[in-house]
Design a protein around this motif. Structure first.
Motif, mmCIF file in Angstrom:
data_model
loop_
_atom_site.group_PDB
_atom_site.id
_atom_site.type_symbol
_atom_site.label_atom_id
_atom_site.label_comp_id
_atom_site.label_asym_id
_atom_site.label_seq_id
_atom_site.Cartn_x
_atom_site.Cartn_y
_atom_site.Cartn_z
ATOM 1 N N GLN A 34 -50.929 -45.276 -22.269
ATOM 2 C CA GLN A 34 -50.882 -44.008 -22.988
ATOM 3 C C GLN A 34 -52.200 -43.690 -23.686
ATOM 4 O OE1 GLN A 34 -50.578 -42.629 -26.336
ATOM 5 N NE2 GLN A 34 -51.474 -44.506 -27.163
ATOM 6 N N HIS A 35 -52.531 -42.408 -23.703
ATOM 7 C CA HIS A 35 -53.694 -41.905 -24.452
ATOM 8 C C HIS A 35 -53.307 -40.609 -25.157
ATOM 9 C CE1 HIS A 35 -56.040 -44.812 -22.118
ATOM 10 N NE2 HIS A 35 -57.020 -44.614 -22.981
ATOM 11 N N GLY A 36 -52.253 -40.680 -25.942
ATOM 12 C CA GLY A 36 -51.803 -39.503 -26.670
ATOM 13 C C GLY A 36 -51.069 -38.533 -25.765
ATOM 14 N N HIS A 37 -50.786 -37.358 -26.312
ATOM 15 C CA HIS A 37 -50.049 -36.340 -25.558
ATOM 16 C C HIS A 37 -50.985 -35.375 -24.826
ATOM 17 C CE1 HIS A 37 -46.302 -37.654 -27.373
ATOM 18 N NE2 HIS A 37 -46.893 -37.618 -28.556
ATOM 19 N N PHE A 69 -55.393 -51.548 -13.329
ATOM 20 C CA PHE A 69 -54.591 -52.167 -14.374
ATOM 21 C C PHE A 69 -55.447 -53.111 -15.203
ATOM 22 C CE2 PHE A 69 -51.497 -51.882 -10.701
ATOM 23 C CZ PHE A 69 -50.981 -50.663 -11.099
ATOM 24 N N GLY A 70 -55.132 -53.196 -16.484
ATOM 25 C CA GLY A 70 -55.820 -54.114 -17.369
ATOM 26 C C GLY A 70 -54.844 -54.741 -18.332
ATOM 27 N N TYR A 71 -55.377 -55.297 -19.406
ATOM 28 C CA TYR A 71 -54.546 -55.913 -20.431
ATOM 29 C C TYR A 71 -54.140 -54.823 -21.419
ATOM 30 C CZ TYR A 71 -53.057 -59.020 -24.201
ATOM 31 O OH TYR A 71 -52.328 -59.651 -25.179
ATOM 32 N N SER A 72 -52.897 -54.356 -21.318
ATOM 33 C CA SER A 72 -52.400 -53.225 -22.121
ATOM 34 C C SER A 72 -51.145 -53.593 -22.895
ATOM 35 C CB SER A 72 -52.127 -52.021 -21.203
ATOM 36 O OG SER A 72 -53.298 -51.598 -20.555
ATOM 37 N N TRP A 73 -51.100 -54.813 -23.395
ATOM 38 C CA TRP A 73 -49.908 -55.341 -24.066
ATOM 39 C C TRP A 73 -49.438 -54.450 -25.212
ATOM 40 C CZ3 TRP A 73 -48.852 -57.125 -29.039
ATOM 41 C CH2 TRP A 73 -47.696 -57.916 -29.189
ATOM 42 N N VAL A 74 -50.379 -53.853 -25.937
ATOM 43 C CA VAL A 74 -49.992 -53.096 -27.138
ATOM 44 C C VAL A 74 -49.178 -51.848 -26.820
ATOM 45 C CG1 VAL A 74 -51.935 -53.966 -28.471
ATOM 46 C CG2 VAL A 74 -52.182 -51.813 -27.217
ATOM 47 N N TRP A 75 -49.279 -51.358 -25.593
ATOM 48 C CA TRP A 75 -48.547 -50.144 -25.206
ATOM 49 C C TRP A 75 -47.397 -50.458 -24.255
ATOM 50 C CZ3 TRP A 75 -50.491 -47.226 -28.666
ATOM 51 C CH2 TRP A 75 -51.871 -47.198 -28.926
ATOM 52 N N ARG A 76 -46.989 -51.685 -24.171
ATOM 53 C CA ARG A 76 -46.085 -52.148 -23.112
ATOM 54 C C ARG A 76 -44.723 -51.461 -23.108
ATOM 55 N NH1 ARG A 76 -45.995 -55.243 -27.427
ATOM 56 N NH2 ARG A 76 -44.206 -56.502 -28.043
ATOM 57 N N ASP A 77 -44.291 -50.891 -24.231
ATOM 58 C CA ASP A 77 -42.973 -50.260 -24.306
ATOM 59 C C ASP A 77 -43.014 -48.759 -24.054
ATOM 60 O OD1 ASP A 77 -41.666 -52.666 -24.922
ATOM 61 O OD2 ASP A 77 -42.158 -52.448 -27.054
ATOM 62 N N ILE A 78 -44.199 -48.218 -23.819
ATOM 63 C CA ILE A 78 -44.335 -46.775 -23.587
ATOM 64 C C ILE A 78 -44.292 -46.497 -22.089
ATOM 65 C CG2 ILE A 78 -45.878 -44.787 -23.841
ATOM 66 C CD1 ILE A 78 -46.835 -45.993 -26.460
ATOM 67 N N PRO A 79 -43.454 -45.559 -21.642
ATOM 68 C CA PRO A 79 -43.313 -45.278 -20.202
ATOM 69 C C PRO A 79 -44.649 -45.003 -19.531
ATOM 70 C CG PRO A 79 -41.597 -44.146 -21.429
ATOM 71 C CD PRO A 79 -42.522 -44.722 -22.453
ATOM 72 N N GLY A 80 -44.829 -45.617 -18.368
ATOM 73 C CA GLY A 80 -46.045 -45.452 -17.582
ATOM 74 C C GLY A 80 -47.005 -46.604 -17.693
ATOM 75 N N SER A 208 -48.757 -40.491 -32.615
ATOM 76 C CA SER A 208 -49.243 -39.636 -31.529
ATOM 77 C C SER A 208 -49.895 -40.426 -30.408
ATOM 78 C CB SER A 208 -50.274 -38.640 -32.076
ATOM 79 O OG SER A 208 -51.441 -39.318 -32.516
ATOM 80 N N GLY A 209 -50.283 -41.667 -30.691
ATOM 81 C CA GLY A 209 -51.049 -42.446 -29.727
ATOM 82 C C GLY A 209 -52.538 -42.224 -29.844
ATOM 83 N N VAL A 210 -52.938 -41.351 -30.769
ATOM 84 C CA VAL A 210 -54.353 -41.061 -31.010
ATOM 85 C C VAL A 210 -54.834 -41.895 -32.190
ATOM 86 C CG1 VAL A 210 -55.996 -39.280 -31.763
ATOM 87 C CG2 VAL A 210 -54.220 -38.719 -30.081
ATOM 88 N N TYR A 211 -56.029 -42.448 -32.059
ATOM 89 C CA TYR A 211 -56.679 -43.157 -33.166
ATOM 90 C C TYR A 211 -58.032 -42.501 -33.396
ATOM 91 C CZ TYR A 211 -53.137 -46.783 -33.195
ATOM 92 O OH TYR A 211 -51.945 -47.462 -33.317
ATOM 93 N N GLY A 212 -58.052 -41.526 -34.300
ATOM 94 C CA GLY A 212 -59.259 -40.754 -34.528
ATOM 95 C C GLY A 212 -58.942 -39.274 -34.516
ATOM 96 N N ASP A 213 -59.939 -38.462 -34.178
ATOM 97 C CA ASP A 213 -59.777 -37.004 -34.208
ATOM 98 C C ASP A 213 -60.152 -36.401 -32.860
ATOM 99 O OD1 ASP A 213 -59.576 -34.340 -34.752
ATOM 100 O OD2 ASP A 213 -60.844 -34.373 -36.528
#
Length: 242
Positions: A34-37, A69-80, A208-213
């Motif tokens: 995920q990278h936000g909406h 694919f990479g190491y994306s453990w932190v987002w593992r519960d988000i669809p996709g 939101s999945g966003v970190y920043g502006d």
């Protein structure tokens, strides 16, 4: 500028000729997460591949298919999300290196679009130094802090980039049709004291999945940063391949 020489579009004879002409291969490494909406799941793929293709055009190196694919453990519960274990990413990099050296590649360049892959790249490269007579270099937005300070208006979230002004600007420069600017937002989540010292992860913090502006992003910023990164990477490749 020459067209990128992409293995995926070549016959075996064309691939052999391309390696003979300039025996350097570029492997883009991304992630599916995920990278936000406002951004697609493939941001890290598109950025790594887009930069790698432009580097191939500049240098004449051959372009390998992108690792999606990479190491994306932190987002593992988000669809996709599709996440590989860290040591599996490392193993794939090593397997690619062992493959390409067999038919004459003299240097492998890793172009990464996903911060969490950096550890895998570092340790794979160290192990390969003891296994192969072929240099491997790994690149992740060289001089990023300096370049961001020059072109980005917003602060990072504790030095991290994710779906923010930086990544959104690069996407507007490379894949604008995939950016929904109307959904871009700004979020700086509170950072718990246990963050980085426990299993609390990025996926637990931002709504939101966003970190920043992301609202500060523009294609013009993206183009300028992209050109600076390409200049840096091209010089690194040419210096490493002597």
């Amino acid at each position: 500028m020459q067209k990128a020489k992409e293995f995926i579009h070549m016959t075996r004879d064309e691939a052999a000729q391309a390696v003979a002409e300039f025996p350097v291969a570029i492997l883009p490494i991304g992630a599916t997460e995920q990278h936000g909406h406002h951004l697609p799941l493939g941001v890290d793929i598109f950025l790594a591949e887009g930069i790698a293709r432009k580097l191939a055009e500049r240098t004449g190196a051959v372009l390998l298919p992108t690792l999606p694919f990479g190491y994306s453990w932190v987002w593992r519960d988000i669809p996709g999300t599709v996440s590989l274990q860290q040591h599996h990413v490392e193993a794939v990099i090593k397997d690619v290196a062992h493959s390409v050296v067999r038919y004459g590649v003299k240097m492998l360049v890793l172009v990464n679009g996903h911060d969490a892959n950096n550890t895998s790249m570092k340790y794979a490269t160290r192990e390969l130094a003891d296994e192969l007579d072929m240099p491997v270099i790994y690149l992740f937005y060289p001089n990023m802090e300096e370049i961001m300070a020059e072109f980005c208006e917003s602060e990072t979230w504790h030095g991290m980039i994710h779906a923010c002004e930086f990544e959104t600007s690069l996407m507007l420069a490379l894949k604008p049709e995939l950016v929904n600017v109307s959904k871009a937002t700004r979020e700086y989540p509170e950072r718990p004291k246990l963050y980085g010292k426990s299993s609390i992860s990025l996926g637990d913090l931002s709504k939101s999945g966003v970190y920043g502006d992301a609202t500060k992003a523009t294609a013009e910023k993206g183009e300028k940063m992209l050109n600076r990164f390409l200049d840096e990477m091209e010089q690194i490749i040419l210096e490493a391949y002597k």
